[in-house]
Design an enzyme around this catalytic site. Structure first.
Site: not given
Length: 502
Positions: A72, A299-300, A36-37
């Site tokens: 997200c 996700d990013n 995540d991130d």
């Protein structure tokens, strides 16, 4: 030492596998780990040294992997559906923006990746963060075993939807719990699996998302590390669109906060590195490693101080849109860097082709299965995948509800992500809305972006000459080039299915 032993056993096991293992009759197992991130541009993979070693020896790393929406919920919806956000209608992290909204649940979730795999005899498992607005009233379709987090990333004090019930935890570190659940699922799936019933397991740990809480055993591991001082670090740039172009130099206190966040983000990822080595050890233990694909991605991305932007994503710069992507498994080349441009949209079609399932026409992504096979055989596969354009799209989510009274702005300004800890520098707004063409055609490495604001601002960067995106060259390209990009962008923002790859 434990991780070293795991990797050593992995090496010994791989060495014992016959070269024909990739042609096993059973459909392959597939594991997808989604952080995540987690950035790639600011060395976000550095804490995962054991993971990097595994993929260096026995897998491939993609050098041009991108999210299609640097936030997200839209990104996760795209990964699950294989579709751009303008098609699945999840525009941002809010319920009003489509995140786990009615349209997603009724139209797109029922035909998403896990549903297709389950329909073709796959055992399916999910553990971790699902979609930001998911609250756990029921298990999403397609998942036979589900341990989905309520809401956004947390490390302690969280609730999981555990199949038929919600269970709350106070002091159990989430990444460790997810590792345990995934390991148990793999053991049970192999033990009970009948012939021809493989598994698909998706694990989504909270790292490296805020609140940046490392496991106690890892706290302080990177206390002497500072945020990467890229050429754009804490340097305002007036040639950017208004939200970024209005940035001012960050104070020493804000820079110190960025350094702390950088350290803690890295520390949260150490438990993810342990997750990877644990799962590899379990696959080795169950003798299922030879017929299992493993994907690692995020996700990013994330920025920390670039262009005097404190800490967030949501911007069309490489820090935010570029993601790690590592793959190992049958027919995947070992110790190679893969330079073809891909996006998270491509994961669902690739996974389906690995599973021997026809890719639905409604998916916007493209499988890169054949490119991996060709690279494994040292062949040059002449496909349009090498000469490709990708769409990056984002819709600003500033509104009345995102107003922060602790910052000196007005509710009607519709700014978002404003906080005193970021010196009230707002990192999103209602018209922080844009579409970009990430262009790899004709040996180019460019990005062209149009903003839907009052200026209709345009940004263009030549990444081959300007990797840190310091100079907006919109006034240097020919008018016909800008017009051509604008037409292409409009086409991509309306595309669906195979039209997105033409």
């Amino acid at each position: 030492m434990k991780n070293f032993v795991v990797i050593l056993s992995f090496i010994c096991y791989i060495a014992s596998i016959s070269s024909s293992a990739q042609h096993l009759a059973s459909p392959p197992n597939i594991i997808l780990i989604l952080s995540d991130d987690q950035d790639i541009e600011l060395h976000g993979m550095h804490p995962l040294q054991q993971t990097l070693q595994l993929f260096k020896m026995f897998g491939s790393q993609f050098t041009h992997a991108f999210t299609t929406s640097p936030i997200c919920c839209p990104s996760r919806a795209s990964l699950l559906s294989g579709q751009y956000a303008h098609n699945h209608k999840t525009f941002n992290n809010s319920l009003n923006g489509g995140c786990n909204g009615e349209h997603w649940r009724e139209k797109f979730e029922p035909r998403a990746l896990p549903v297709l795999l389950k329909q073709h005899n796959y055992q399916t498992f999910y553990a971790g963060k699902y979609l930001n607005q998911y609250k756990g009233a029921e298990v999403p379709p397609g998942w036979q075993e589900f341990h989905g987090l309520h809401g956004n990333s947390r490390y302690y004090n969280y609730t999981l939807r555990e199949n038929a019930q919600n269970v709350s935890y106070t002091d159990t570190y989430l990444t460790d719990l997810l590792t345990e659940r995934a390991a148990n699922f793999i053991r049970n799936a192999i033990r009970k699996k009948p012939v021809q019933q493989p598994f698909f397991a998706m694990i989504a740990p909270p790292a490296a998302h805020e609140p940046f809480t490392p496991a106690p055993r890892h706290a302080g591991s990177f206390a002497d590390v500072y945020a990467l001082r890229t050429p754009s670090f804490n340097v305002p740039h007036k040639d950017k669109h208004w939200l970024v172009g209005s940035s001012k130099h960050l104070s020493n206190a804000a820079v110190s906060t960025i350094d702390t966040y950088f350290q803690k983000r890295w520390e949260t990822l150490l438990s993810v590195d342990e997750m990877m080595t644990t799962l590899v050890a379990v696959l080795n233990e169950t003798q299922s490693l030879a017929n299992t694909y493993i994907i690692y991605t995020s996700d990013n991305g994330y920025h920390l101080g670039q262009f005097a932007q404190p800490f967030d994503k949501r911007q069309p710069y490489e820090t935010d849109i570029k993601v790690p992507l590592l793959v190992m498994g049958p027919d995947v080349p070992k110790n190679q860097f893969i330079h073809i441009p891909v996006s998270l949209l491509d994961l669902a079609p690739t996974i389906l082709e690995w599973a021997g399932i026809l890719v639905p026409d409604y998916m916007d992504g493209r499988s890169f299965k054949e490119e991996l096979v060709a690279a494994n055989k040292n062949l040059t596969l002449q496909t349009t995948m090498h000469e490709r354009t990708l769409l990056i799209e984002y819709w600003g989510e500033g509104n009345d509800e995102t107003f922060n009274p602790l910052c000196p702005w007005q509710r009607q300004d519709h700014l978002s992500q404003c906080s005193p800890v970021a010196e009230c520098h707002c990192q999103d707004a209602w018209n922080n809305t844009y579409g970009c063409v990430r262009d790899f055609r004709y040996n180019l490495d460019r990005i062209y972006c149009e903003f839907q604001d009052t200026e209709h601002f345009v940004e263009v960067y030549d990444l081959s000459e300007d990797p840190y995106q310091l100079t907006n060259i919109v006034n240097d390209i020919l008018p016909i080039e800008q017009a051509t990009y604008s037409i292409l962008l409009d086409k991509l923002r309306k595309c669906a299915g195979k039209k997105c790859s033409e």
